[in-house]
Structure formats: C-alpha cells, structure tokens
Design an enzyme around this catalytic site. Structure first.
Site, PDB file in Angstrom:
ATOM      1  N   GLY A 163       0.651  -1.057   0.102  1.00 12.52           N
ATOM      2  CA  GLY A 163      -0.086  -0.116   0.027  1.00 12.52           C
ATOM      3  C   GLY A 163       0.983   1.222  -0.171  1.00 12.52           C
ATOM      4  O   GLY A 163       2.055   1.091  -0.402  1.00 12.52           O
ATOM      5  N   ARG A 186      -3.739  -8.668  -1.269  1.00 11.88           N
ATOM      6  CA  ARG A 186      -5.101  -9.122  -1.954  1.00 11.88           C
ATOM      7  C   ARG A 186      -4.872  -9.102  -3.246  1.00 11.88           C
ATOM      8  O   ARG A 186      -5.416  -9.936  -4.016  1.00 11.88           O
ATOM      9  CB  ARG A 186      -5.994  -8.320  -1.359  1.00 11.88           C
ATOM     10  CG  ARG A 186      -6.680  -8.651   0.095  1.00 11.88           C
ATOM     11  CD  ARG A 186      -7.865  -7.881   0.492  1.00 11.88           C
ATOM     12  NE  ARG A 186      -7.657  -6.418   0.582  1.00 11.88           N
ATOM     13  CZ  ARG A 186      -7.156  -5.700   1.360  1.00 11.88           C
ATOM     14  NH1 ARG A 186      -7.210  -6.277   2.703  1.00 11.88           N
ATOM     15  NH2 ARG A 186      -7.158  -4.468   1.358  1.00 11.88           N
ATOM     16  N   ARG A 245       1.185  -3.720  12.290  1.00  7.50           N
ATOM     17  CA  ARG A 245       0.529  -3.833  13.561  1.00  7.50           C
ATOM     18  C   ARG A 245       1.064  -5.013  14.357  1.00  7.50           C
ATOM     19  O   ARG A 245       1.211  -5.990  13.801  1.00  7.50           O
ATOM     20  CB  ARG A 245      -1.153  -3.977  13.426  1.00  7.50           C
ATOM     21  CG  ARG A 245      -1.946  -2.751  13.030  1.00  7.50           C
ATOM     22  CD  ARG A 245      -2.207  -1.846  14.317  1.00  7.50           C
ATOM     23  NE  ARG A 245      -2.656  -0.480  13.895  1.00  7.50           N
ATOM     24  CZ  ARG A 245      -1.973   0.462  13.505  1.00  7.50           C
ATOM     25  NH1 ARG A 245      -0.507   0.269  13.676  1.00  7.50           N
ATOM     26  NH2 ARG A 245      -2.707   1.779  13.518  1.00  7.50           N
ATOM     27  N   ASP A 269       8.469  -2.568  15.335  1.00  3.45           N
ATOM     28  CA  ASP A 269       8.139  -1.157  15.846  1.00  3.45           C
ATOM     29  C   ASP A 269       6.917  -1.154  16.409  1.00  3.45           C
ATOM     30  O   ASP A 269       6.344  -0.320  17.030  1.00  3.45           O
ATOM     31  CB  ASP A 269       8.141  -0.324  14.691  1.00  3.45           C
ATOM     32  CG  ASP A 269       7.920   1.216  15.230  1.00  3.45           C
ATOM     33  OD1 ASP A 269       8.477   1.590  16.369  1.00  3.45           O
ATOM     34  OD2 ASP A 269       7.106   1.868  14.626  1.00  3.45           O
ATOM     35  N   GLU A 274       1.048  -3.132  23.801  1.00  2.00           N
ATOM     36  CA  GLU A 274       1.816  -1.736  23.661  1.00  2.00           C
ATOM     37  C   GLU A 274       1.791  -1.108  24.913  1.00  2.00           C
ATOM     38  O   GLU A 274       0.399  -0.607  25.157  1.00  2.00           O
ATOM     39  CB  GLU A 274       1.777  -0.899  22.566  1.00  2.00           C
ATOM     40  CG  GLU A 274       2.148  -1.750  21.154  1.00  2.00           C
ATOM     41  CD  GLU A 274       2.166  -1.033  19.952  1.00  2.00           C
ATOM     42  OE1 GLU A 274       1.553   0.115  19.885  1.00  2.00           O
ATOM     43  OE2 GLU A 274       2.656  -1.569  18.726  1.00  2.00           O
ATOM     44  N   HIS A 293       7.065   1.767  18.934  1.00  2.00           N
ATOM     45  CA  HIS A 293       5.949   2.191  18.073  1.00  2.00           C
ATOM     46  C   HIS A 293       6.333   3.766  17.643  1.00  2.00           C
ATOM     47  O   HIS A 293       5.377   4.618  17.813  1.00  2.00           O
ATOM     48  CB  HIS A 293       4.532   2.226  18.568  1.00  2.00           C
ATOM     49  CG  HIS A 293       3.622   2.216  17.547  1.00  2.00           C
ATOM     50  ND1 HIS A 293       2.327   1.296  17.642  1.00  2.00           N
ATOM     51  CD2 HIS A 293       3.457   2.724  16.384  1.00  2.00           C
ATOM     52  CE1 HIS A 293       1.643   1.670  16.749  1.00  2.00           C
ATOM     53  NE2 HIS A 293       2.473   2.337  15.654  1.00  2.00           N
ATOM     54  N   SER A 296       5.889   7.236  13.113  1.00  2.00           N
ATOM     55  CA  SER A 296       5.653   8.458  12.823  1.00  2.00           C
ATOM     56  C   SER A 296       6.345   9.721  13.452  1.00  2.00           C
ATOM     57  O   SER A 296       5.844  10.876  13.345  1.00  2.00           O
ATOM     58  CB  SER A 296       4.083   8.473  12.827  1.00  2.00           C
ATOM     59  OG  SER A 296       3.451   8.638  14.051  1.00  2.00           O
TER      60      SER A 296
END
Length: 328
Positions: A163, A186, A245, A269, A274, A293, A296
C-alpha cells in the site's frame, strides 16, 4: 456555525501538538476540554470527559467502543483519530449512530517508511549490539566475523502489503542494490512497476526473501498471519521486520523462531501489547530489536497529523467536508 454562547463541546483524550490546538482555537466554534497529559487517559476519565460531547479527538491507545459512545450521548457527531489505523474503534457501533470518522493517512507515510528502513538496517547490521559492545568493553581488537550481519546489496526483499507505506519502503530500499523485490497482498498493484515489484503468493515471498517487511493493515485475515508455519518457511539467514500492527505477528512463535535459529533476526516497531512488558521474552534476545512504536515520530509529521485531525474534527462538527474522512 454555532451562535456565540452555543459552542460545541469537544473532548481531546491527550495533549496534542500545538499545530492542532491552534486550529481548534482559531475556529471559534468549539469549547475544548482535554486530558492534559502525555499519558493515556484512564478509562473512567474518558467516560466522564466525553459526556455530552459533540466531537471526540482520540488516539490509537483509546478504545472507542459502545460504552464510550453511550457515555457521550446523542450529541456526538464526529470522532477524529490522530492515527492512520482505526482498529481501536468499534466502527459498526459508530456507524449505527451515524457518527462521522476522520483519520490521518498519507501524512505519516514518509516518516514510517524511513523508520522501517532504519529498523531493518539496525536489525540486519546488529547496530544495538554494536553500541552495547562499545559501552560494556566488549570492543577489543578487530575480528573477521565479529558482529557480522546481512547486507541488502544483491538481496531479495519481500514486502507484505504494498500500500502507501509498503510502496514508500520499497522505493527507499531499491537504491541499496536490492536485486529482486517481491510483494504479496489481496491484489496485484499497478504502481509496483515503479520498483519492479513482482506479485507472488505469500508462501513464495516467505521462502525466497532475505528480508521480509510487514506493512499490511490489521484485518481478520492478517491477524496472527506471521506464525510458526510462516517462520518455518523463511530462510535461516532471513531478517523479519514489522512496522504495521503487533497483532499480525504471533510473538510466541517469533520467539521460538529466533531462539532455535529458524530465522536470523527480527525488528519490531509494533508489539502486542503496547507497551511490551519489560520482562517479555523477546526483550532478552540480542537478535530482536524492539522499538516503542515510533514510526511516525518526527516533529513535522506529528504536527501535520495534529493539524489534519483538528480539521477533520471541525469538518464533522460543522457538517462540511473533512480532509480525510474514513468511508466505512
């Protein structure tokens, strides 16, 4: 637009970067209350804070379920999440109530891709081990095979989920001299041609890749995807990296694969739960690099995310277009 004195109530579940707060203040349509902390809002405070709210700005760590929606009551028009992920929200319950949802895709693509590449390199080239050896006196004379790892040049990289983020990772890895880029998902992606990506079945990707990067979204199909059977098909010299995830990976099976030499190393990450408890078995392993995590976590990206989540919230409150509305 609400008349003066009829400000709409908005609840923020955390302190957010100032870029977002400025936009909410300047709009002059809402009265903001927030859990004034960098730590997650306790459940009872969340249930109290949302009472009568017209808008809710939440984070990935906030479970937004029927209980929260009931506590908010019928005024709630919009939920804006400061994240690209939305698996923390009970979308079926939210849809039932006709509540609009905003999220922050795209803006964190570059930062997450950069971090994923950094994690892959740190894991494959054993950077945390190297730092530790310098600090603890393990660095003595030069040794031919000391702290040797695996390089990207001439390698096969497999990306699970090509993606936005998966593609950005692939684009950054190609200049390292990657020989072959495989991907699964997919459907085949037209944009894969830009990185000479080859669409293959998952089993082929797993067995042929020297590096496997997981960047798919969490769905019922991908939950627990990376399990004992998955790791058993990987090369013994392969490096596994997950920045999607935590629940995509069966961590007990990963631990077994790392301790038995089934795979060479792993970089994560994201984990389940978490934060990962400090006594978790994965944290005892030198060949497992775990980050908190921070995909970003650049100042500019978090500021842009905050601004976008604020604009999404305002759009929902005022019944206008939201810059990034989740169509679910």
């Amino acid at each position: 637009m609400q008349a003066a004195g009829k400000l709409m109530k908005v609840f923020l579940t955390r302190r957010i970067p100032p870029e977002g707060m400025k936009i909410l203040s300047a709009a002059g349509v809402c009265e903001v209350s927030l859990w004034d902390s960098d730590e997650p809002v306790p459940r009872e405070e969340l249930l109290k804070g949302v009472q009568g709210a017209h808008g809710l700005l939440c984070l990935l760590s906030d479970k937004i379920d029927a209980e929260v929606l009931d506590a908010a009551g019928p005024n709630l028009k919009v939920i804006s999440t400061l994240s690209v992920g939305f698996d923390h929200m009970a979308l079926d319950e939210i849809k039932k109530r006709g509540i609009r949802v905003g999220y922050t895709p795209d803006v964190l693509t570059d930062a997450t891709a950069e971090l994923t590449v950094a994690l892959l390199l740190a894991t494959a080239r054993r950077l945390p081990e190297g730092v530790e050896e310098v600090k603890n006196g393990g660095w003595s004379s030069w040794k031919p095979l000391w702290l040797c790892g695996y390089g990207l040049s001439g390698s096969t990289v497999g990306v699970i989920g090509l993606g936005r983020i998966g593609m950005a990772i692939a684009q950054r890895l190609k200049p390292f001299g990657v020989k072959k880029l495989l991907y699964s998902g997919r459907t085949a992606k037209a944009h894969a041609a830009e990185v000479n990506g080859e669409f293959v079945p998952l089993d082929t990707l797993v067995s042929e890749s020297d590096f496997i990067v997981v960047s798919c979204s969490l769905t019922p199909e991908t939950q627990g995807l990376c399990d004992k059977a998955f790791f058993s098909k990987m090369k013994k010299t392969a490096v596994f990296v997950n920045s999607s995830r935590g629940a995509v990976v069966n961590q007990e099976d990963l631990y077994e694969a790392l301790t038995t030499g089934q795979i060479a190393a792993a970089g994560l990450d994201v984990t389940t739960p978490e934060p990962l408890p400090t006594n978790h078995p994965l944290l005892t392993l030198k060949n497992c690099v775990v980050l908190p995590h921070i995909g970003s976590a650049t100042y500019s990206t978090r500021g842009i995310m905050a601004a976008l989540s604020a604009r999404n919230l305002l759009g929902g409150l005022q019944g206008t277009d939201m810059p990034s509305e989740l169509n679910y």
